[in-house]
Write a protein that holds these residues in place. Structure first.
Motif, PDB file in Angstrom:
ATOM      1  N   GLN A 130     114.245  13.326  43.213  1.00  0.00           N
ATOM      2  CA  GLN A 130     113.002  13.618  42.495  1.00  0.00           C
ATOM      3  C   GLN A 130     111.776  13.735  43.404  1.00  0.00           C
TER       4      GLN A 130
ATOM      5  N   LEU B 243     107.466   3.254  42.635  1.00  0.00           N
ATOM      6  CA  LEU B 243     108.778   3.173  41.988  1.00  0.00           C
ATOM      7  C   LEU B 243     108.795   1.950  41.083  1.00  0.00           C
TER       8      LEU B 243
ATOM      9  N   TYR C  41     107.692   7.138  39.907  1.00  0.00           N
ATOM     10  CA  TYR C  41     109.132   7.322  39.762  1.00  0.00           C
ATOM     11  C   TYR C  41     109.711   6.125  39.012  1.00  0.00           C
TER      12      TYR C  41
ATOM     13  N   THR D 292     115.128   7.918  39.559  1.00  0.00           N
ATOM     14  CA  THR D 292     115.041   8.155  40.997  1.00  0.00           C
ATOM     15  C   THR D 292     115.972   7.247  41.782  1.00  0.00           C
TER      16      THR D 292
END
Length: 352
Positions: free
Chosen positions: A15, A127, A157, A178
């Motif tokens: 991604q 993330l 993500y 991800t």
């Protein structure tokens, strides 16, 4: 001994996220393990990690709780380091009155994200993982809220931790995942059967936590002698325990450690470096995140990137680390949805 080397970069998942090929698990800087004092030592370690190229930093709202995120927020404020780091944190685990609860409902997901943003003192989280899977809430519901947070720019993500293969597939259908974080090391191999192949089929990056067996491959069977009495590897008071660290099992598992030591001597590296190198050689989609509280250990861990293993050496390590050679479960939890959990079907969900 393998020396510290430059830390290469890697694509984590498909991604667009790029991270250092080896990260830093930050949990031990404020909770569960021996805690460094004073706190400035932890900040110095974080600064050293980033300066050395280890820029992928892993924390969670449950570490402390909260204090680990505050620590990272303070460290990343210095000298514009936020722009140099890839910051991962997690939601989903709550400790209250000595009990542990897993949550994944939309209201909690949003509140947890807002609180983490504030503690980390950042505008967005690179993330954001669901730390453990709430088996009461369909994964589609949790992912729906995470998707909104991505659209709002609060997270970049999405990741999952300790999810089953079927949960990973269902989540990925709502919004691309991800990375999946999972325990993977020479003495924890169960993820290789189904979860790793699922991630690779879907183009999901793999983040290996506890790649040194929670310190076992760094210190061996005498590890317990070096630990503080409150270290969670020694004290079962965090709603789970670690059977492999019971003395009877350690006495058996030292055979595995001795074999790794023998091979590391031939390779002129440390046992920890060899164990990390084994993870690095699993593929370019794998990023281990060993934790430490000491700069010396951090440098040694970076040195694992320069340890090259042949196909024959990898096969030998695979044989050494066969599941039937390890005694004791990796973890025993006091809640049912601790490891590789699944959720009910979406049709079962009734909004509160």
């Amino acid at each position: 001994m393998a020396e510290a080397c430059g830390v290469r970069r890697m694509k984590l998942g498909s991604q667009g996220l790029e991270v250092s090929a080896q990260g830093l698990g930050c949990m031990s800087l404020s909770s569960f393990f021996n805690i460094p004092e004073p706190k400035t030592d932890s900040i110095a370690l974080l600064h050293h990690a980033i300066a050395s190229g280890v820029t992928f930093l892993d924390t969670a709202n449950s570490y402390g709780p909260g204090t680990n995120e505050l620590l990272l927020g303070k460290a990343l404020k210095d000298n514009g380091l936020r722009e140099k780091a890839e910051l991962a944190t997690k939601f989903g685990i709550i400790y209250a009155e000595g009990k542990r609860e897993i949550k994944g409902d939309p209201l909690y997901v949003r509140a947890a994200c807002e609180a983490s943003l504030k503690r980390l003192d950042v505008e967005s989280i690179d993330l954001y993982y669901q730390h453990r899977i709430d088996t009461r809430v369909p994964i589609e519901i949790t992912m729906g809220e995470l998707k909104k947070l991505v659209e709002e720019g609060k997270i970049n993500y999405i990741g999952l931790s300790e999810a089953s293969a079927s949960t990973i597939r269902r989540a990925h259908a709502v919004h691309p995942i991800t990375a999946v974080q999972l325990e993977w090391s020479l003495w924890t191999r169960d993820v290789e059967e189904e979860i790793i192949p699922t991630c690779r089929e879907l183009g999901i990056g793999i983040v290996a936590y506890s790649p040194l067996g929670r310190g076992f491959f760094a210190s061996g069977p005498n590890l317990l002698d070096k630990l503080d009495k409150n270290d969670y590897r020694k004290a079962s008071k965090y709603c789970f325990n670690l059977p492999r660290f019971q003395q009877e099992n350690l006495d058996h598992n030292k055979i595995l450690y001795e074999k790794v030591c023998a091979m590391s001597e031939k390779k002129r590296c440390t046992p920890a470096q060899l164990a990390l190198a084994w993870i690095h050689h699993q593929g370019d989609d794998v990023c281990p995140i060993p934790g430490t509280t000491k700069i010396e250990n951090l440098n040694q861990n970076i040195g694992a990137l320069s340890v090259k293993l042949t196909t024959q050496e990898m096969s030998e390590l695979d044989t050494i680390g066969q599941p039937d050679s390890v005694k004791g479960e990796r973890v025993t939890a006091m809640v049912p949805n601790f490891n590789n959990s699944d959720t009910p079907p979406l049709s079962s969900w009734k909004s509160p």
